[in-house]
Design an enzyme around this catalytic site. Structure first.
Site, mmCIF file in Angstrom:
data_model
loop_
_atom_site.group_PDB
_atom_site.id
_atom_site.type_symbol
_atom_site.label_atom_id
_atom_site.label_comp_id
_atom_site.label_asym_id
_atom_site.label_seq_id
_atom_site.Cartn_x
_atom_site.Cartn_y
_atom_site.Cartn_z
ATOM 1 N N ASN A 7 -11.028 -4.672 6.957
ATOM 2 C CA ASN A 7 -9.574 -4.682 6.798
ATOM 3 C C ASN A 7 -9.019 -5.540 7.936
ATOM 4 O OD1 ASN A 7 -6.870 -4.180 6.465
ATOM 5 N ND2 ASN A 7 -7.020 -1.963 6.659
ATOM 6 N N ARG A 90 -10.205 -5.554 2.180
ATOM 7 C CA ARG A 90 -8.893 -5.080 1.747
ATOM 8 C C ARG A 90 -7.934 -6.270 1.804
ATOM 9 N NH1 ARG A 90 -5.117 -0.396 4.463
ATOM 10 N NH2 ARG A 90 -3.485 -0.547 2.910
ATOM 11 N N HIS A 179 -0.415 0.531 -1.129
ATOM 12 C CA HIS A 179 -1.306 1.700 -0.958
ATOM 13 C C HIS A 179 -2.047 2.004 -2.264
ATOM 14 C CE1 HIS A 179 1.988 3.095 2.044
ATOM 15 N NE2 HIS A 179 0.980 2.623 2.753
ATOM 16 N N ARG A 239 10.444 1.959 8.877
ATOM 17 C CA ARG A 239 11.065 1.188 7.787
ATOM 18 C C ARG A 239 12.159 1.992 7.099
ATOM 19 N NH1 ARG A 239 5.594 0.092 5.193
ATOM 20 N NH2 ARG A 239 4.668 -1.502 6.532
ATOM 21 N N GLU A 382 -9.766 5.083 1.319
ATOM 22 C CA GLU A 382 -9.642 3.730 0.764
ATOM 23 C C GLU A 382 -10.940 2.943 0.930
ATOM 24 O OE1 GLU A 382 -6.000 3.916 3.146
ATOM 25 O OE2 GLU A 382 -5.186 2.436 1.775
#
Ligand code: ADP
Length: 397
Positions: A7, A90, A179, A239, A382
């Site tokens: 990743n 990823r 996601h 955010r 993941e």
């Protein structure tokens, strides 16, 4: 199959070397400060962590450092890099190009490049990671796994934005969602835990630093809260989530901000951090709220309120819900937040077992025996999804 999962971020690179069948993790770690100086943290289960300063001017040196430590006689876990059957990467944004994972070849790289305007921060870093691996492992197959791919089954009414249609046609402006690898993993686990019924409606709450919800019918995503980018949905650590676009014009006019400054405020200074002024970390907020900090309490209340509203909306969109899943840092660990989100949803048949809910980071059914809707805590994985996709694609070669 032994898979190296990568990743790659702009100045960091996370890795996990694992078995795709069964998911055993042999080693994992993180390269940080790439392009600055370089630091490696390497973890092998049952051994002390290794921390080392290694010069990493580019991602190439970072990948090389990972391979070197994996084969190191004292700190490593394999005798030769030949034992790495494949690499799974990823990748953030697959745009409309990718509905599933794909083997990295020239066509795949060109398509990821095409998606750079949609993921300007992450896709270049992901590509750098892919190219660095190609250079040091030219004969090892590589696979790209996209954060957006799982959501590509959404129907047009869920993904279209109510702006002139030409921006969808010409510029690919639509809801993509993120996601996706996590939503795919936890929704599949939830369906399994439901006993694999013919028809299932699952709401996945991925609550971490970045948060998103998804609505999954019969294993397929029908809606999700993030949008063209990850700034959409409900408030997160820093955010804002969905806000009235009027706020942008108003604040930009009042303070002379340009769009970059405004974007920075919405991405880095908003969310629970913005409301509380305390922290983006929910543990800090819990502590501050417990000590009487009213803005920390307000930030938590706002978060709980917005997640609840999305659950109600998605339940309506699916004509009901069979299971609600909590995952990621907050979803897996914060018993209080899970309880607060579910409280008041009894009218929908959602009833939590408070004792069972005292669980952290462990796959558990936390619903009351008479709850119509199951409530599951499911730690996301993941990396395992990426490793499994990689194995499947490589086996078919
Ligand atoms: P990322 O999006 O960076 O992968 P994570 O999924 O690791 O984020 O989630 C990080 C968030 O999880 C942080 O806000 C952290 O406060 C929260 N978290 C971790 N443990 C707990 C806990 N025990 N209680 C409340 N929040 C927690």
């Amino acid at each position: 199959m032994k898979i190296l999962v990568i990743n790659a971020g702009s100045s960091s690179l996370k890795y996990q070397f694992m078995e795709s069948e069964g998911g055993e993790v042999f080693a994992k770690g993180l390269c940080e400060r790439i392009g600055i100086d370089g630091r490696l943290t390497h973890k092998v289960p049952g051994r002390d962590d290794v921390k080392a300063d290694i010069a990493m001017p580019t991602h190439g040196e970072a990948i090389q450092a990972v391979l070197d430590i994996l084969v190191d006689p004292a700190k490593g876990v394999i005798a030769s890099t030949d034992e790495i059957a494949a690499v799974g990467h990823r990748v953030l944004h697959g745009g409309m190009e990718f509905t599933a994972s794909c083997l990295v070849d020239d066509k795949c790289i060109a398509a990821i490049e095409k998606c750079i305007p949609l993921g300007p921060l992450h896709n270049p870093a992901n590509l750098t990671g892919i190219r660095a691996c190609q250079k040091v492992m030219p004969t090892t197959p590589q696979v790209a796994v996209f954060d957006t791919a799982f959501h590509m089954t959404m129907p047009p009414k869920a993904y279209i934005y109510p702006i002139p249609y030409e921006y969808y046609e010409k510029d690919d402006v639509r809801r993509y969602g993120f996601h996706g690898t996590s939503h795919r993993y936890v929704s599949a686990r939830a369906i399994d835990m439901l006993g694999n019924p013919e028809h299932s409606r699952v709401i996945c709450c991925h609550l971490g630093n970045g948060s998103s919800l998804s609505a999954v019918v019969d294993g397929k995503c029908v809606d999700t809260s993030m949008g063209l980018g990850p700034l959409a949905g409900f408030l997160m650590g820093t955010r804002a989530g969905d806000i009235d676009a009027t706020i942008l014009e108003y604040l930009m006019g009042r303070y002379g901000y340009d769009i970059k400054e405004m974007n920075n405020i919405l991405n880095k200074k908003s969310g629970v951090l913005g409301i509380s002024g305390v922290s983006s970390d929910f543990r800090d907020l819990d502590e501050a709220a417990a000590n009487g900090n009213e803005r920390a309490r307000l930030a938590l209340d706002k978060f709980i309120y917005e997640v609840k509203k999305f659950i109600g909306a998605y339940s309506t969109a699916m004509g009901g819900v069979d299971a609600i899943v909590f995952t990621a840092g907050i979803g897996e660990n914060s018993c209080d937040l899970r309880a607060d989100i579910c409280s008041g949803l009894e009218y929908m048949g959602v009833k939590m077992d408070e004792e069972k809910n005292k669980v952290r980071g462990k796959e558990t059914d936390v619903s009351a025996a008479d709850s119509k809707v199951k409530i599951f805590v499911i730690p996301t994985n993941e990396e395992l999804m990426i490793a499994k996709d990689t194995e499947e694609i490589v086996k078919a070669l």
